[in-house]
Enzyme design. Structure first.
Site, PDB file in Angstrom:
ATOM      1  N   GLY A   1     -49.988  27.652  -4.506  1.00  0.00           N
ATOM      2  CA  GLY A   1     -49.777  28.536  -3.369  1.00  0.00           C
ATOM      3  C   GLY A   1     -48.322  28.558  -2.905  1.00  0.00           C
ATOM      4  O   GLY A   1     -47.770  29.617  -2.605  1.00  0.00           O
TER       5      GLY A   1
ATOM      6  N   GLN B   1     -56.606  29.986   1.224  1.00  0.00           N
ATOM      7  CA  GLN B   1     -57.842  29.414   1.796  1.00  0.00           C
ATOM      8  C   GLN B   1     -59.063  30.296   1.541  1.00  0.00           C
ATOM      9  O   GLN B   1     -60.187  29.868   1.794  1.00  0.00           O
ATOM     10  CB  GLN B   1     -57.683  29.212   3.313  1.00  0.00           C
TER      11      GLN B   1
ATOM     12  N   CYS C   1     -48.527  13.864  15.099  1.00  0.00           N
ATOM     13  CA  CYS C   1     -47.915  12.949  16.076  1.00  0.00           C
ATOM     14  C   CYS C   1     -46.871  12.054  15.421  1.00  0.00           C
ATOM     15  O   CYS C   1     -47.033  11.673  14.284  1.00  0.00           O
ATOM     16  CB  CYS C   1     -48.966  12.013  16.656  1.00  0.00           C
TER      17      CYS C   1
ATOM     18  N   THR D   1     -43.345  26.779 -19.928  1.00  0.00           N
ATOM     19  CA  THR D   1     -44.474  26.602 -20.849  1.00  0.00           C
ATOM     20  C   THR D   1     -45.792  26.591 -20.072  1.00  0.00           C
ATOM     21  O   THR D   1     -45.915  25.894 -19.070  1.00  0.00           O
ATOM     22  CB  THR D   1     -44.298  25.279 -21.633  1.00  0.00           C
TER      23      THR D   1
ATOM     24  N   HIS E   1     -56.468  24.142  -6.328  1.00  0.00           N
ATOM     25  CA  HIS E   1     -57.039  22.917  -5.732  1.00  0.00           C
ATOM     26  C   HIS E   1     -57.799  23.180  -4.440  1.00  0.00           C
ATOM     27  O   HIS E   1     -58.452  22.284  -3.900  1.00  0.00           O
ATOM     28  CB  HIS E   1     -55.973  21.823  -5.567  1.00  0.00           C
TER      29      HIS E   1
ATOM     30  N   ASN F   1     -55.454  28.582   7.707  1.00  0.00           N
ATOM     31  CA  ASN F   1     -55.852  27.269   7.189  1.00  0.00           C
ATOM     32  C   ASN F   1     -56.224  26.251   8.270  1.00  0.00           C
ATOM     33  O   ASN F   1     -56.885  25.265   7.976  1.00  0.00           O
ATOM     34  CB  ASN F   1     -54.741  26.687   6.302  1.00  0.00           C
TER      35      ASN F   1
HETATM   36  N1  PLP Z   1     -50.961  28.628   1.960  1.00  0.00           N
HETATM   37  C1  PLP Z   1     -51.998  28.128   2.651  1.00  0.00           C
HETATM   38  C2  PLP Z   1     -52.711  29.010   3.643  1.00  0.00           C
HETATM   39  C3  PLP Z   1     -52.402  26.817   2.457  1.00  0.00           C
HETATM   40  O1  PLP Z   1     -53.435  26.317   3.157  1.00  0.00           O
HETATM   41  C4  PLP Z   1     -51.685  26.017   1.523  1.00  0.00           C
HETATM   42  C5  PLP Z   1     -52.052  24.586   1.321  1.00  0.00           C
HETATM   43  O2  PLP Z   1     -52.449  23.898   2.234  1.00  0.00           O
HETATM   44  C6  PLP Z   1     -50.629  26.586   0.804  1.00  0.00           C
HETATM   45  C7  PLP Z   1     -50.290  27.892   1.056  1.00  0.00           C
HETATM   46  C8  PLP Z   1     -49.870  25.805  -0.221  1.00  0.00           C
HETATM   47  O3  PLP Z   1     -50.606  25.741  -1.420  1.00  0.00           O
HETATM   48  P1  PLP Z   1     -50.292  24.644  -2.543  1.00  0.00           P
HETATM   49  O4  PLP Z   1     -50.792  23.338  -2.016  1.00  0.00           O
HETATM   50  O5  PLP Z   1     -51.051  25.101  -3.746  1.00  0.00           O
HETATM   51  O6  PLP Z   1     -48.832  24.671  -2.780  1.00  0.00           O
END
Ligand code: PLP
Length: 374
Positions: free
Chosen positions: A72, A179, A324, A237, A201, A151
Site C-alpha cells: 500500500g 482496508q 502516547c 524482479t 497483508h 483504517n
Molecule cells: N493505506 C492504508 C489505509 C493502510 O491502512 C495501510 C496500512 O496500515 C497502508 C496504506 C500501508 O500499506 P502497507 O502496509 O502495505 O505499506
C-alpha cells in the site's frame, strides 16, 4: 504455542494457509526469474499472468491494469508523487485530512516542491461528503485521492459520487483501498476509479506485496528507474511467490465475501450487546456504513492506551486511536479530523476482527473490556 486473541486485523492479518501452500513451489523448486526467455522461466511467467488475471477478476479490472508493487505504501507514494511528474499545467491535488500517512506524507513531499494540496474535512461520522468535494474542486485540479474506507474508524466513502465529481472537472481519481480490498465488493469499472492501491497483508496474503490498479489508457510516470518489468511501469524482479500468495488469498476472500461479512457483523454484535448489557458507557465512531468487524469505541474518562496494555496482559491484541509517549498523548489525526473531543479521543480503542476470530473470542474480548472498564 502461545495462546492469544488477535483482534488487530486492520494492522495486519494472518496469512491464509491455502495462500501459503500456493507460495511454496515458487520459493523452492520453481525459483526462475519470470523475465528470462528460457524454458525454466516459463512456469513463473505463467504463474504471474494467472495471478494478474485472478486479481483483476476480483475487482472487475483488466489483467493489464494490475501492476504489482511492494504494498500500500508504495502504491500510494507512486500515485501522489507521479502526479507531479507530468508536464500538465494542472498541479493541485485534493485529498482528505484523515488519509493514511502513506498519502499524507507523500502530499507533504509534493507540497515542498511547489505542488499545492487541498485537504478536505470529513464529517463527524467520518464521511467525505460529495458536496464538500464539489465546494473545493475546480478545473485546475489534477488528482483527487480519497481512501475507500478509513483504517481507524472503518467508515466507507461514497467513492462513486466522489469519482464522478472529479471527472466532471477533468481530474483523475485515486482511492487508497488498502482496508477495503478483499473485505467489501469493489468494481473499479462501475465506480469509474482511475487508480486504486491495495496491500496483500490486509486480506490474509503475505506482507511486502500489493498492487496498483491503473485504468487502461491512464499514464502514470514510473518513479523507479530500472528494468522493463510490469509493462515498463514498475521496475524490479517480480516476487512470484508473494504475488501468487496474494492472488490466492484475494480470490479466497472474494469468494466468501458475504459469508465473512455476516460472520464479522455477528461478532461485532456480541461485543456491543455484552457492553450494553454490562452498562458500559461508550460511543462508536464511524458511520452506519463501516468495514465489517471494525469497532472504533470511545470510553469517556478512560485511557485507550491503558486499556490496550491491560488487554495485552490478558493475551488480547487491539489498538488505540492515540499514540502516547511518556510526556504527551498525541491524538490520532483521524480522530482530530472527525472533531472527536480530547476526552473521547484519549479513551478510544480499535478492535478489528478478522475471518479467523470466533464467537468465543468475541465473548472473551467483551469479558476483558467489562473487567477493565467496569
Ligand atoms: N493505506 C492504508 C489505509 C493502510 O491502512 C495501510 C496500512 O496500515 C497502508 C496504506 C500501508 O500499506 P502497507 O502496509 O502495505 O505499506
Amino acid at each position: 504455542m502461545r495462546q492469544f486473541i488477535y483482534a488487530d486485523n486492520a494492522a495486519t492479518t494472518k496469512l491464509d494457509e491455502v495462500a501459503m501452500e500456493a507460495m511454496l513451489p515458487w520459493l523452492q523448486e520453481e525459483y526462475g526469474n519470470a523475465s528470462q526467455p528460457y524454458s525454466f522461466s516459463r512456469k513463473p511467467k505463467k504463474a504471474l499472468q494467472e495471478a494478474r488475471e485472478t486479481i483483476a477478476s476480483c475487482i472487475n479490472a483488466l489483467p493489464e491494469e494490475i501492476i504489482f508493487t511492494s504494498g500500500g505504501t508504495e502504491s500510494d507514494n507512486w500515485v501522489i508523487k507521479a502526479s507531479t511528474l507530468t508536464d500538465s499545467k494542472k498541479r493541485t491535488t485534493i485529498t482528505t485530512e484523515f488519509e493514511h500517512h502513506a498519502i499524507l506524507n507523500s502530499c507533504l513531499t509534493i507540497e515542498k516542491s511547489g505542488n499545492p494540496v487541498v485537504y478536505l474535512k470529513p464529517t463527524v461520522d467520518g464521511i467525505v461528503l460529495p458536496e464538500t468535494l464539489a465546494n473545493y474542486i475546480t478545473d485546475d485540479i489534477r488528482l483527487v485521492s480519497v481512501m475507500f474506507a478509513n483504517n481507524e474508524i472503518g467508515s466507507i466513502q461514497p467513492i462513486k459520487e466522489l469519482c464522478s465529481i472529479s471527472h466532471t472537472h477533468g481530474a483523475l481519481f485515486h482511492t487508497d483501498a488498502v482496508q477495503a480490498v478483499g473485505h467489501i465488493e469493489i468494481d473499479v469499472h462501475k465506480l469509474g476509479i482511475d487508480f486504486l492501491s491495495a496491500s496483500a497483508h490486509k486480506f490474509n496474503g503475505p506482507k511486502g506485496i500489493g498492487f496498483l490498479y491503473i485504468k487502461k489508457g491512464e499514464i502514470l510516470n514510473s518513479y523507479a528507474d530500472g528494468g522493463a518489468q510490469e509493462f515498463g511501469k514498475r521496475a524490479g524482479t517480480e516476487n512470484v511467490a508473494s504475488i501468487v500468495g496474494m492472488a490466492t488469498a484475494l480470490k479466497k476472500n472474494c469468494d466468501s465475501l458475504q459469508k465473512n461479512k455476516e460472520h464479522l457483523y455477528s461478532l461485532e454484535k456480541i461485543i456491543i450487546n455484552r457492553l450494553n448489557e454490562a452498562g458500559i458507557h461508550y460511543s462508536r465512531n464511524g458511520s452506519s456504513n463501516t468495514l465489517p468487524g471494525l469497532l472504533s469505541l470511545s470510553f469517556p474518562g478512560k485511557d485507550g492506551e491503558a486499556i490496550l496494555h491491560r488487554l495485552d496482559l490478558m493475551g488480547i491484541c487491539i489498538s488505540t486511536g492515540a499514540a502516547c509517549d511518556s510526556k504527551n498523548t498525541e491524538i490520532s489525526h483521524v480522530l482530530k479530523a472527525i472533531n472527536l473531543n480530547n476526552d473521547l479521543a484519549i479513551g478510544t480503542v480499535r478492535i478489528s476482527l478478522g475471518k479467523y476470530n470466533t464467537s468465543e473470542e468475541a465473548n472473551l474480548i467483551a469479558n476483558a473490556l467489562i473487567k477493565v472498564l467496569g
